[in-house]
Design an enzyme around this catalytic site. Structure first.
Site, short mmCIF file in Angstrom:
data_model
loop_
_atom_site.label_atom_id
_atom_site.label_comp_id
_atom_site.label_asym_id
_atom_site.label_seq_id
_atom_site.Cartn_x
_atom_site.Cartn_y
_atom_site.Cartn_z
N ASP A 1 43.20 39.49 32.85
CA ASP A 1 42.89 40.84 32.36
C ASP A 1 44.17 41.63 32.07
OD1 ASP A 1 41.27 42.92 31.59
OD2 ASP A 1 40.84 43.62 33.63
N ASN B 1 45.28 42.48 28.65
CA ASN B 1 45.89 42.29 27.32
C ASN B 1 45.91 43.58 26.51
OD1 ASN B 1 45.96 39.61 28.02
ND2 ASN B 1 44.30 38.97 26.65
N HIS C 1 46.12 40.03 23.02
CA HIS C 1 45.38 38.77 23.16
C HIS C 1 46.26 37.59 22.73
CE1 HIS C 1 41.92 40.97 24.34
NE2 HIS C 1 41.61 41.43 23.13
N SER D 1 30.31 37.12 29.30
CA SER D 1 29.07 37.31 28.53
C SER D 1 28.93 38.76 28.10
CB SER D 1 27.86 36.83 29.33
OG SER D 1 27.96 37.19 30.68
N GLU D 2 29.65 39.66 28.74
CA GLU D 2 29.61 41.08 28.36
C GLU D 2 30.65 41.42 27.28
OE1 GLU D 2 29.60 40.12 31.75
OE2 GLU D 2 27.43 40.30 31.64
N ASN D 3 31.61 40.53 27.06
CA ASN D 3 32.67 40.84 26.09
C ASN D 3 32.18 40.86 24.63
OD1 ASN D 3 35.29 39.22 28.03
ND2 ASN D 3 34.86 41.40 27.85
N TRP D 4 30.92 40.40 24.40
CA TRP D 4 30.36 40.53 23.05
C TRP D 4 30.22 42.00 22.66
CZ3 TRP D 4 30.34 36.27 20.28
CH2 TRP D 4 30.15 35.04 20.90
N ARG E 1 37.70 44.13 40.69
CA ARG E 1 36.27 43.80 40.61
C ARG E 1 36.15 42.40 40.03
NH1 ARG E 1 36.68 48.34 37.06
NH2 ARG E 1 37.21 47.68 34.94
N ILE E 2 34.96 41.85 40.10
CA ILE E 2 34.76 40.45 39.70
C ILE E 2 34.24 40.34 38.27
CG2 ILE E 2 32.45 40.11 40.66
CD1 ILE E 2 33.81 37.46 41.93
N SER E 3 33.70 41.44 37.73
CA SER E 3 33.24 41.49 36.33
C SER E 3 32.39 40.28 35.94
CB SER E 3 34.44 41.63 35.38
OG SER E 3 35.13 42.84 35.62
C1 IPE Z 1 36.85 40.45 32.44
O1 IPE Z 1 37.65 41.44 31.91
C2 IPE Z 1 36.69 39.33 31.49
C3 IPE Z 1 37.88 38.57 31.16
C4 IPE Z 1 39.08 38.77 31.61
C5 IPE Z 1 37.67 37.49 30.26
P1 IPE Z 1 37.05 42.77 31.26
O2 IPE Z 1 38.21 43.55 30.80
O3 IPE Z 1 36.02 42.41 30.26
O4 IPE Z 1 36.33 43.44 32.50
P2 IPE Z 1 35.92 44.96 32.76
O5 IPE Z 1 35.18 45.42 31.57
O6 IPE Z 1 37.18 45.73 32.95
O7 IPE Z 1 35.10 44.89 34.01
C1 IPE Z 2 41.44 40.61 28.89
O1 IPE Z 2 42.17 41.69 28.40
C2 IPE Z 2 40.95 39.72 27.77
C3 IPE Z 2 39.51 39.74 27.57
C4 IPE Z 2 38.64 40.44 28.25
C5 IPE Z 2 39.00 38.90 26.52
P1 IPE Z 2 41.50 43.07 28.04
O2 IPE Z 2 41.31 43.11 26.56
O3 IPE Z 2 40.28 43.30 28.83
O4 IPE Z 2 42.65 44.06 28.47
P2 IPE Z 2 42.47 45.55 28.99
O5 IPE Z 2 41.61 45.48 30.21
O6 IPE Z 2 41.83 46.31 27.89
O7 IPE Z 2 43.86 45.99 29.29
MG MG Z 3 40.01 44.27 30.61
#
Ligand code: IPE
Ligand code: IPE
Ligand code: MG
Length: 250
Positions: A21, A23, A38, A67-70, A195-197
């Site tokens: 996490d 990026n 990324h 699965s929530e990143n969509w 958190r474990i997300s």
């Molecule tokens: C968790 O990170 C998923 C990955 C790192 C692939 P997120 O950035 O999506 O999690 P939240 O939204 O902060 O919980």
């Molecule tokens: C993790 O980086 C990558 C993915 C969830 C795919 P983020 O894009 O969530 O980075 P932040 O949390 O916005 O900094």
């Molecule tokens: Mg993130």
């Protein structure tokens, strides 16, 4: 990843899982769009994989897309999919040469047919790897994982192959992802979130958690060593007493 390990340690960890996490914040601090973060994040994986090998880690599981990143903006999702595709095309051959077996865990049906093909090909060409496992969790959710295991068991009950009474922790544990790998000893999350997300829920029952403020594109060998050192300092009791004689005195 144990073969060729120079610092192989009996104290492990044997299996590390990482929530990669930060990026977006890494990019924002440089005035860049999330895509730049990324791209920088993907670049970290190659070095990390070989650093894990050198340290005797047998399995590395990386959370790449939940699965929530969509829910991210379509352009960002598109970029993440294209980075995933080019990573598989570029790195699978190298993994085969190094004896690393790759697998992708998560739903696959929401990926494009082209990406699904690239995943299958990368898994195929690395299948014989005997020097370590790299698992990429993509379109993965811990709740999905438990639900798919429950569904498989339900199908066996419906087919008369098992009784409802036979369903216990052990039975379910055999159907969740990663069941064939050593237990996840160490779960790392970068970027400061604690958190474990919806990452591995079942498998993390007794994992040691390690949170670091380091953003994923900055997560280097020194960061890995700090996490491993913290892990080795932990007293893993698994609900029992540590081996300091107190249990014997009770
Ligand atoms: C968790 O990170 C998923 C990955 C790192 C692939 P997120 O950035 O999506 O999690 P939240 O939204 O902060 O919980
Ligand atoms: C993790 O980086 C990558 C993915 C969830 C795919 P983020 O894009 O969530 O980075 P932040 O949390 O916005 O900094
Ligand atoms: Mg993130």
């Amino acid at each position: 990843m144990s073969a060729g390990g120079t610092q192989l340690s009996a104290s492990g960890p044997r299996h590390i899982a990482i929530i990669m996490d930060g990026n977006g914040r890494w990019a924002a601090r440089r005035g860049l769009p999330p895509s730049a973060g990324h791209k920088a994040g993907v670049e970290r994986i190659r070095d990390l994989l070989s650093a894990c090998r050198d340290r005797g880690v047998e399995a590395l599981t990386l959370f790449a897309f939940s699965s929530e990143n969509w829910q991210r903006p379509p352009k960002e999702v598109e970029l993440l999919m294209s980075l995933f595709h080019s990573y598989l095309r570029k790195e699978a051959r190298r993994m085969r040469e190094e004896g690393v077996r790759l697998r992708v865990v998560g739903r696959r049906d929401r990926f494009s047919p082209r990406l699904q093909r690239a995943i299958a090909e990368a898994e195929d060409i690395t299948r014989g790897g005997e020097h370590g496992d790299l698992v990429i969790a993509a379109d993965y959710g811990g709740q999905w994982d438990i639900a798919q295991a429950a569904r498989l068991l339900a199908e066996e009950v419906a087919a008369g192959k098992r009784s409802p009474e036979s369903i216990d922790e052990q039975a379910l544990g055999e159907y969740v992802q990663l069941a064939d790998l050593p237990p996840v000893d160490l779960l790392i999350r970068s970027s400061g979130e604690q958190r474990i997300s919806n990452f591995i829920l079942w498998q993390a029952a007794y994992s040691e958690f390690y949170f670091t403020d380091t953003l994923w594109p900055d997560f280097d060998e020194a960061a890995l060593d700090a996490a491993i050192a913290a892990y080795r300092d932990r007293d893993r009791r698994f609900g029992g007493r540590s081996g300091d004689g107190i249990a014997a005195q009770a």
